[in-house]
Design a protein around this motif. Structure first.
Motif, PDB file in Angstrom:
ATOM      1  N   ARG A  50      75.121  52.960  71.856  1.00 45.22           N
ATOM      2  CA  ARG A  50      74.447  51.779  71.211  1.00 45.22           C
ATOM      3  C   ARG A  50      74.761  50.586  72.148  1.00 45.22           C
ATOM      4  NH1 ARG A  50      71.590  53.577  66.912  1.00 45.22           N
ATOM      5  NH2 ARG A  50      72.941  54.369  65.313  1.00 45.22           N
ATOM      6  N   ARG A  51      73.496  49.958  72.053  1.00 44.09           N
ATOM      7  CA  ARG A  51      73.682  48.776  72.986  1.00 44.09           C
ATOM      8  C   ARG A  51      74.656  47.814  72.844  1.00 44.09           C
ATOM      9  NH1 ARG A  51      68.761  47.283  70.313  1.00 44.09           N
ATOM     10  NH2 ARG A  51      68.727  45.238  69.476  1.00 44.09           N
ATOM     11  N   ALA A  52      75.022  46.936  73.733  1.00 41.71           N
ATOM     12  CA  ALA A  52      75.902  45.836  73.369  1.00 41.71           C
ATOM     13  C   ALA A  52      75.284  44.736  72.500  1.00 41.71           C
ATOM     14  CB  ALA A  52      76.497  44.936  74.669  1.00 41.71           C
ATOM     15  N   LEU A  53      75.711  44.063  71.789  1.00 45.44           N
ATOM     16  CA  LEU A  53      75.205  42.940  71.116  1.00 45.44           C
ATOM     17  C   LEU A  53      74.388  41.876  71.918  1.00 45.44           C
ATOM     18  CD1 LEU A  53      76.336  44.025  68.465  1.00 45.44           C
ATOM     19  CD2 LEU A  53      76.737  41.777  67.649  1.00 45.44           C
ATOM     20  N   GLY A  54      73.206  41.735  71.741  1.00 42.35           N
ATOM     21  CA  GLY A  54      72.676  40.463  72.538  1.00 42.35           C
ATOM     22  C   GLY A  54      72.521  39.339  71.846  1.00 42.35           C
ATOM     23  N   ALA A  55      71.929  38.218  72.184  1.00 45.41           N
ATOM     24  CA  ALA A  55      72.237  36.781  71.674  1.00 45.41           C
ATOM     25  C   ALA A  55      71.676  37.042  70.173  1.00 45.41           C
ATOM     26  CB  ALA A  55      71.550  35.604  72.596  1.00 45.41           C
ATOM     27  N   HIS A  56      70.719  37.765  69.882  1.00 44.74           N
ATOM     28  CA  HIS A  56      70.240  37.562  68.688  1.00 44.74           C
ATOM     29  C   HIS A  56      70.258  38.943  67.837  1.00 44.74           C
ATOM     30  CE1 HIS A  56      68.153  33.513  69.113  1.00 44.74           C
ATOM     31  NE2 HIS A  56      67.825  33.894  70.104  1.00 44.74           N
ATOM     32  N   ASP A  57      71.275  39.632  68.061  1.00 45.65           N
ATOM     33  CA  ASP A  57      71.492  40.897  67.511  1.00 45.65           C
ATOM     34  C   ASP A  57      72.391  40.914  66.599  1.00 45.65           C
ATOM     35  OD1 ASP A  57      69.587  42.566  69.180  1.00 45.65           O
ATOM     36  OD2 ASP A  57      71.046  42.986  70.748  1.00 45.65           O
ATOM     37  N   ILE A  58      72.484  41.746  65.465  1.00 42.05           N
ATOM     38  CA  ILE A  58      73.413  41.893  64.578  1.00 42.05           C
ATOM     39  C   ILE A  58      73.944  43.442  64.718  1.00 42.05           C
ATOM     40  CG2 ILE A  58      72.865  40.075  63.112  1.00 42.05           C
ATOM     41  CD1 ILE A  58      71.821  42.290  61.278  1.00 42.05           C
ATOM     42  N   LEU A  59      75.202  43.654  64.514  1.00 44.51           N
ATOM     43  CA  LEU A  59      75.764  44.894  64.305  1.00 44.51           C
ATOM     44  C   LEU A  59      75.846  45.369  62.701  1.00 44.51           C
ATOM     45  CD1 LEU A  59      78.422  46.966  66.281  1.00 44.51           C
ATOM     46  CD2 LEU A  59      78.743  47.033  63.760  1.00 44.51           C
ATOM     47  N   ILE A  60      75.151  46.301  62.160  1.00 46.34           N
ATOM     48  CA  ILE A  60      75.429  46.973  60.676  1.00 46.34           C
ATOM     49  C   ILE A  60      76.084  47.897  60.720  1.00 46.34           C
ATOM     50  CG2 ILE A  60      74.018  47.675  59.029  1.00 46.34           C
ATOM     51  CD1 ILE A  60      71.494  46.260  60.289  1.00 46.34           C
ATOM     52  N   ASP A  61      77.259  47.724  60.026  1.00 46.11           N
ATOM     53  CA  ASP A  61      78.090  49.143  59.392  1.00 46.11           C
ATOM     54  C   ASP A  61      77.305  49.568  58.363  1.00 46.11           C
ATOM     55  OD1 ASP A  61      80.285  48.446  61.171  1.00 46.11           O
ATOM     56  OD2 ASP A  61      80.942  46.867  59.766  1.00 46.11           O
ATOM     57  N   ILE A  62      76.761  50.780  58.854  1.00 43.68           N
ATOM     58  CA  ILE A  62      75.883  51.604  58.059  1.00 43.68           C
ATOM     59  C   ILE A  62      76.652  52.125  56.686  1.00 43.68           C
ATOM     60  CG2 ILE A  62      74.301  53.307  57.548  1.00 43.68           C
ATOM     61  CD1 ILE A  62      73.593  53.112  60.750  1.00 43.68           C
ATOM     62  N   ALA A  63      76.254  51.908  55.359  1.00 45.75           N
ATOM     63  CA  ALA A  63      76.848  52.464  54.168  1.00 45.75           C
ATOM     64  C   ALA A  63      76.394  53.897  53.619  1.00 45.75           C
ATOM     65  CB  ALA A  63      77.048  51.414  53.066  1.00 45.75           C
ATOM     66  N   TYR A  64      74.930  53.894  53.631  1.00 45.37           N
ATOM     67  CA  TYR A  64      74.114  54.907  53.232  1.00 45.37           C
ATOM     68  C   TYR A  64      72.720  54.896  54.160  1.00 45.37           C
ATOM     69  CZ  TYR A  64      77.125  54.084  49.110  1.00 45.37           C
ATOM     70  OH  TYR A  64      78.245  54.006  48.514  1.00 45.37           O
ATOM     71  N   ALA A  65      72.189  56.307  54.047  1.00 47.14           N
ATOM     72  CA  ALA A  65      70.925  56.332  54.806  1.00 47.14           C
ATOM     73  C   ALA A  65      70.417  57.521  54.050  1.00 47.14           C
ATOM     74  CB  ALA A  65      71.163  56.933  56.361  1.00 47.14           C
ATOM     75  N   GLY A  66      69.083  56.992  53.823  1.00 53.39           N
ATOM     76  CA  GLY A  66      68.211  58.120  53.034  1.00 53.39           C
ATOM     77  C   GLY A  66      67.573  59.006  53.802  1.00 53.39           C
ATOM     78  N   ILE A  67      67.237  60.373  53.170  1.00 51.83           N
ATOM     79  CA  ILE A  67      66.422  61.256  53.937  1.00 51.83           C
ATOM     80  C   ILE A  67      65.230  61.269  53.469  1.00 51.83           C
ATOM     81  CG2 ILE A  67      66.618  63.990  54.302  1.00 51.83           C
ATOM     82  CD1 ILE A  67      69.515  64.205  54.173  1.00 51.83           C
ATOM     83  N   CYS A  68      64.226  61.059  54.690  1.00 52.27           N
ATOM     84  CA  CYS A  68      62.717  61.193  54.367  1.00 52.27           C
ATOM     85  C   CYS A  68      62.327  62.256  54.865  1.00 52.27           C
ATOM     86  CB  CYS A  68      62.477  59.838  55.083  1.00 52.27           C
ATOM     87  SG  CYS A  68      60.582  59.749  54.884  1.00 52.27           S
ATOM     88  N   HIS A  69      61.115  62.784  54.101  1.00 52.81           N
ATOM     89  CA  HIS A  69      60.363  64.107  54.494  1.00 52.81           C
ATOM     90  C   HIS A  69      60.003  63.938  56.165  1.00 52.81           C
ATOM     91  CE1 HIS A  69      58.220  67.724  53.222  1.00 52.81           C
ATOM     92  NE2 HIS A  69      58.441  68.039  54.191  1.00 52.81           N
ATOM     93  N   SER A  70      59.569  62.516  56.376  1.00 55.35           N
ATOM     94  CA  SER A  70      59.105  62.439  57.699  1.00 55.35           C
ATOM     95  C   SER A  70      60.365  62.598  58.732  1.00 55.35           C
ATOM     96  CB  SER A  70      58.785  61.047  58.085  1.00 55.35           C
ATOM     97  OG  SER A  70      59.436  60.047  57.637  1.00 55.35           O
ATOM     98  N   ASP A  71      61.737  62.462  58.327  1.00 51.18           N
ATOM     99  CA  ASP A  71      62.666  62.823  59.197  1.00 51.18           C
ATOM    100  C   ASP A  71      62.516  64.255  59.690  1.00 51.18           C
ATOM    101  OD1 ASP A  71      63.578  60.180  58.738  1.00 51.18           O
ATOM    102  OD2 ASP A  71      65.286  61.051  57.459  1.00 51.18           O
ATOM    103  N   ILE A  72      62.209  65.147  58.664  1.00 50.90           N
ATOM    104  CA  ILE A  72      62.050  66.598  58.867  1.00 50.90           C
ATOM    105  C   ILE A  72      61.015  66.941  59.589  1.00 50.90           C
ATOM    106  CG2 ILE A  72      61.865  68.803  57.903  1.00 50.90           C
ATOM    107  CD1 ILE A  72      63.348  67.568  55.269  1.00 50.90           C
ATOM    108  N   HIS A  73      59.864  66.232  59.646  1.00 52.88           N
ATOM    109  CA  HIS A  73      58.517  66.369  60.267  1.00 52.88           C
ATOM    110  C   HIS A  73      59.175  65.997  61.675  1.00 52.88           C
ATOM    111  CE1 HIS A  73      55.632  67.398  57.479  1.00 52.88           C
ATOM    112  NE2 HIS A  73      56.094  66.301  56.547  1.00 52.88           N
ATOM    113  N   GLN A  74      59.651  64.974  62.158  1.00 54.71           N
ATOM    114  CA  GLN A  74      59.835  64.742  63.380  1.00 54.71           C
ATOM    115  C   GLN A  74      61.118  65.531  64.079  1.00 54.71           C
ATOM    116  OE1 GLN A  74      59.593  60.318  64.393  1.00 54.71           O
ATOM    117  NE2 GLN A  74      59.796  59.995  62.292  1.00 54.71           N
ATOM    118  N   VAL A  75      62.041  65.814  63.406  1.00 55.43           N
ATOM    119  CA  VAL A  75      62.806  67.026  64.229  1.00 55.43           C
ATOM    120  C   VAL A  75      62.116  68.215  64.630  1.00 55.43           C
ATOM    121  CG1 VAL A  75      64.855  68.653  63.532  1.00 55.43           C
ATOM    122  CG2 VAL A  75      64.907  66.054  62.849  1.00 55.43           C
ATOM    123  N   ALA A  76      61.152  68.712  63.733  1.00 56.31           N
ATOM    124  CA  ALA A  76      60.529  69.903  63.756  1.00 56.31           C
ATOM    125  C   ALA A  76      59.081  69.661  64.767  1.00 56.31           C
ATOM    126  CB  ALA A  76      59.790  70.501  62.444  1.00 56.31           C
TER     127      ALA A  76
END
Length: 375
Positions: A50-76
């Protein structure tokens, strides 16, 4: 997005073929994630930079991530060559953990989400109109994963513990929305909210949603909340009880030819959420005069229609892709006001590959969401 020193370091290493190493040299870090190491390969636990925080960046502590069908399409690589290792995930909900020195929009502890893109040119007509998803500058919008950012390095998505993003490309998740059911709104929710809003779903309008899956179930909820009369058009009646509980007024099986006879000329708007090869001419016949069929599903193969299905009744066939930043925020606020969240099945990270198989088998009601604390 990054300061001059960081950017210069990255570009110097890019010329040597090691952009990711440059991120670490420039003060970046690594984060635990689940990635596909190669096309069609099972996802596995790893670490990514992950890149270092730039002046206008935020770091997000991710709590949840949905699985979209497009994720599967792109992996394939169904939609073209991918960048590997690939960390999918563009339905991201979490909390701000750190902010860059010039950030003005966010503070540590804010509840935020990230959808399908993390940057755009910011200068083209589309970006200036708040339609960043249709960016025409440079290479277009920078997608949350399987893309290349301004620093020349690959983007990695939400199947991870943290994400660094420009403050302008994060969205506020209202306190009334639990983060787990809010995550799928960042793709599935806005994908339906945008066409339903643009084509005027509301009181006195008859709307049909084709398919009751991850997209369709949110389409039913949103269209009903907007005041439209809602019908689900599905291959079978297997999910009819669910559809009616979600807010549909009617539920019809498209495998029954009588459906197309009885409902001919009925709808003002039809939103097709499925990616299967459908007879769109038959669905166009269900529209009233000046009605519109909007395609949001992305079939792998080209579709064809009978031009007469458009000419008769001055009907329209349109497409719609997610939404821009202002409209996505509007959608989140609307969903919070109306108590709309995704119907989810919460899973641990080690269940991701099983979840992919179940999505392909249509065995989910209606969105898998990863508890990223388990990565």
């Amino acid at each position: 997005m990054t300061n001059t020193t960081v950017t210069d370091t990255i570009h110097t290493n890019a010329e040597a073929g090691d952009v990711e190493a440059a991120r670490t040299e420039a003060g970046g870090s690594t984060v635990a994630a689940y990635a596909a190491p190669a096309p069609k390969a099972p996802l596995e636990r790893t670490t990514v930079p992950r890149r270092a925080l730039g002046a206008h960046d935020i770091l997000i502590d991710i709590a949840y991530a949905g699985i979209c069908h497009s994720d599967i399409h792109q992996v394939a690589e169904d939609w073209g060559p991918g960048i590997f290792p690939m960390v999918p995930g563009h339905e991201i909900a979490g909390v701000v953990g750190e902010v860059g020195p010039e950030v003005t929009r966010w503070a540590v502890g804010d509840r935020v989400g990230v959808g399908c893109f993390v940057d755009s040119c910011r200068e083209c007509d589309s970006c200036r109109a708040g339609l960043q998803q249709y960016c025409t500058g440079g290479s277009g919008a920078v997608f949350t994963y399987n893309a290349v950012g301004r620093d020349g390095a690959p983007t990695y998505g939400g199947y991870a513990r943290q994400l660094v993003v420009d403050e302008n490309y994060a969205l506020r998740i209202p306190g009334a929305l639990p983060l787990d059911v809010a995550a799928p709104l960042l793709c599935a929710g806005i994908t339906l909210y945008s066409p339903l809003t643009r084509w005027g779903a509301g009181p006195g309008r008859k709307v049909a949603i084709v398919g009751l899956g991850g997209l369709g179930h949110l389409g039913v909820k949103i269209a009903r909340a907007k005041g439209a009369e809602v019908t689900v058009l599905s291959q079978s009646l297997r999910k009819r009880e669910d559809g009616l509980k979600l807010g549909a007024h009617d539920y019809r099986a498209t495998s029954d030819p009588a459906t197309f006879t009885e409902l001919a000329g009925t709808f003002d708007l039809i939103v097709n959420t499925v990616s299967a090869d459908l007879d769109l001419s038959g669905y166009l016949g269900l529209l009233r005069t000046d009605g519109t069929l909007v395609q949001v599903g992305a079939p792998e193969k080209p579709v064809s229609i009978n031009a007469h299905a458009l000419l008769v009744g001055r009907r329209s066939l349109a497409g719609s892709m997610i939404g821009g930043l202002p409209e996505t925020q509007e959608m989140l606020d609307f969903c919070a006001e109306h108590g709309i969240g995704a119907e989810i099945e919460l899973i641990r990270a080690e269940q991701i590959n099983e979840a992919y198989d179940r999505v392909l088998a249509s065995d989910v009601r209606y969105r898998f969401v990863i508890d990223t604390a388990t990565i």
